[in-house]
Design an enzyme around this catalytic site. Sequence first.
Site, PDB file in Angstrom:
ATOM      1  CG  ASP A 473      -2.136   0.813   1.148  1.00 23.15           C
ATOM      2  OD1 ASP A 473      -2.261   1.574   0.185  1.00 23.15           O
ATOM      3  OD2 ASP A 473      -2.987   0.723   2.065  1.00 23.15           O
ATOM      4  CG  ASP A 543      -9.576   2.528  -0.262  1.00 21.11           C
ATOM      5  OD1 ASP A 543      -9.138   1.387  -0.495  1.00 21.11           O
ATOM      6  OD2 ASP A 543      -8.974   3.346   0.461  1.00 21.11           O
TER       7      ASP A 543
END
Length: 723
Positions: A473, A543
């Site tokens: 990430d 997301d």
Amino acid sequence: MILYDKQNRAFVLGGKNYSYLMHVNACGFLQNLHYGSKTEIGDLGYLISHIGSKYAPVKSDLNMDCLFDVMPSECGSYGRGDFREPTVVIERADGASMSRLRYASHKITNGVYNIPGLPHARSGGQTLEITLKDDFSPVEVVLKYTAWDEYDVLSRATEIRNAGKESVKLNKAFSFCAELPEAEYKMLRLHGSWAMERMPEWNSVAHGVARIQSLRGASSHQMNPLTVLFDGEPSERTGECYGFMLVYSGSFAITAEKTYFGYTRVQGGINDIGFRWELGGGESFYTPQALLCYSEQGMGELSRAYSDFLRERIIDPAFVNKRRPIVINNWEATYFDFDAEKLKSIIDAAAPLGIDTFVLDDGWFGKRDGDTSGLGDWLVNEKKLKGGLKAVAEHCGKRGLKLGLWFEPEMISEDSDLYRAHPDWAVGKLGQEPVRSRNQLVLDFTRKDVVDYIFGVMSDVIKNNGISYVKWDMNRPMTEFYSNTLSADRQGEFAHRYILGVYSLAERLTAAFPDLFMEGCAGGGGRFDAGMLYYFPQFWTSDDTDAFQRALIQWGTSVGYPVSAMSCHVSVCPNHQTGRTTPLSTRGNIASLGAFGYELDLTKLSDEEKRDIKRQILDYKRIDALVLNGDLYRLIDPFGDKWFAEMIVSKDKTEAYVVGERLRGVPNDITRRIKLDGLDPDRNYTVEESGVTASGKSLMRIGLVLPSLADYESFAWHLKAVK
Ligand code: DGJ
């Protein structure tokens, strides 16, 4: 195919459906003759004498400005009469930045060219390297092209060599320059933000310079490093268009400059704002690679050409066609609030559903109970996870699951042991208040000692706990662009050196753990680009997993990237990002148009939901080969319509999978038809769900009636060719 025609001093490059032609004109400038539809080699004479001659200077014009400004050039230069934006700007030791780059030599070889330290096309093709020499300095600019007979993608990059002794400064070093003929182009921007990545927006290319860019140190949520110039109104199935994609994950720029004589110069590469690179005597600078793509059959064909190319030449061949693990990720189920028991209960619930891998997200390490601390301390938090990662791994093993793990390798929290020991490892000037984003700082990946350290700690965790999957990430943009170890005159190198550091870590990890599957992520899809896909066969698309918004995001992403590269999860409703409630079946159908998984608390599901999920996974396993290898056809554009629909067709056209969703329906849309695409017109197909059998031709020309659905309901059809 690449040929050199000695008599005409011309280069003929070509792929499946395009030609790219250049010649060295009377003054020694490398001039573009044609980029677009495939031409006959016999037409070279006409192209040079009729098309090219309009702009070609004759020998006596060498120092006149009037023609350089209109000449379609392969490398725009500064200060000698080409008044368009330059491709490279090289500042000599005497302070002058003018250059006159003329043809010196060329070389044609089999295979691709290497770009040290940067991701690039892996194999095949033929490469042409043309060396241009500056008349006023010992600098050489080498233009690199690889063409593949089987693709419509042409790769380009630039090497700048300082053949002298004194250092020079590169103030701009773009990767490519392409000159498109006069037309009313529409230019695509895939813009966005967090949870809303890659929204297509088309604008007319007007006179002057249009620029898309990122200054965030990453390719970014806000603007993808890909544009398309479409001749006229963009369409999926017809029309001529050109794609320009960077194989680069850092701050970039792509510009389209329409000039007074009608041509449009498109070029791009590392963002030149803040960029300044000192090139010592005898050194070379290598730009990132650009992938140019031509289609004369609209956007659909362009996207399929990019997809094939990325799958076959950029993404790691060891993984690209391998069945992807179906994951359960705990992020939206727990956020930071979990312990070993909670994780075990999720694993227990996952096992009977057919899920392959449990991915433990943020919060397992250091002092990480929220986003203000712990980044950099890649040691398991045994207080939170009794028995450590080993216990989680063992529990996964018992239930037949593999273990995946989240890292954010490039980041550091001020409240971490790593920061307390090495405050100078953070990006930014030591002692000067840093810019915080998500309460964290960025590690200085321009430093080899920092990258070495992170490689060491990550390797230990991966090795010691049998990790089979890593989610890498990256949750904040770059600021400051300052390293405490670079000298004052080299701070302009920071942004690019940082990305080189990121690539070096990815390279080392993939080499050290060849079986480790890595998924990229950047606060969702904030670094979804071809550079990242070189290391990560899939990337967390966004997301936002709401089945309405996700359809839009996946549609926009598919303009340049294969569906197999889009990591797509089914999450809970009301959706955590939009608050919207959509049926579980629709969430499953939309996620099935990518690399499939789940991100919700499985322990809270009803028996009925568990049954549905089990069925979804079995269904997905029937079509995952299509997701990996098939051709995508976008059928109904959710940005302009009240429905969304896409289909994937197997390469041999014996199988197809169609997904549609009603978004904002209107009354009486019950007779509406959807025309399929990509089928073999001469074959008959049966739609499994309805039993309808019809020829590919009818299914594509007449279509199928859309089912009666409520908003956010969806359908999935499986088509099989009748034997
Ligand atoms: C952003 C990612 O996109 C999420 O999936 C999750 O991993 C969080 N970061 C964790 O901090």
